[in-house]
Design an enzyme around this catalytic site. Sequence first.
Site, mmCIF file in Angstrom:
data_model
loop_
_atom_site.group_PDB
_atom_site.id
_atom_site.type_symbol
_atom_site.label_atom_id
_atom_site.label_comp_id
_atom_site.label_asym_id
_atom_site.label_seq_id
_atom_site.Cartn_x
_atom_site.Cartn_y
_atom_site.Cartn_z
ATOM 1 C CD GLU A 1 5.987 2.914 6.451
ATOM 2 O OE1 GLU A 1 5.685 2.785 7.642
ATOM 3 O OE2 GLU A 1 6.332 1.966 5.725
ATOM 4 C CG ASP B 1 1.704 -6.571 3.745
ATOM 5 O OD1 ASP B 1 2.678 -6.008 4.263
ATOM 6 O OD2 ASP B 1 1.759 -7.694 3.215
ATOM 7 C CG ASP C 1 2.912 -1.100 4.091
ATOM 8 O OD1 ASP C 1 3.911 -0.385 4.280
ATOM 9 O OD2 ASP C 1 2.850 -2.287 4.483
#
Length: 166
Positions: free
Chosen positions: A66, A138, A7
């Site tokens: 992502e 996170d 992430d």
Amino acid sequence: MRILGIDPGSRRTGFGVIEVQQQRLIYLSSGGINLRSTALPSRLQEIYTGITQIIEQYQPTIAAIEQVFIHRNVAAALKLGQARGVAIVAAVQAGLDLYEYAPTQIKQAVVGHGHAEKVQVQHMVKVLLSLSAIPSADAADALAIAICHVHTSQSGSSTIFPKTVP
């Protein structure tokens, strides 16, 4: 199959490592790379070094990240894109196949609907991986990205960054 979920962030980059054993998801590690420097080039170096160390320690076979999403703040979007690019380079340099997933696709795979709130993602990651505590936002996002890869790879997903490093 061992998966590293990433992430990316320009202030903190989350990571999560899971393994699939006989159709079970096994939690290995998660956390965040806290970026100490104030200068963007130094923060990007910290992301690269951190991701490289995680790959060396946990030896994942696949990485998942992502997709970029549109920010209202163009400067923030550019910084996020740079952080993401550095994480991609670290994974590809290590010889990992890298898969990309949209935020709504990740939430759909983990929570069941694509517009879930962060707390819902954190809770479902805890449940799916049988964790004793809710992971940080996170770390939960990175673990969710890895879980998404497991769920969607069974139905077919394209590698966006195939191994190209000798």
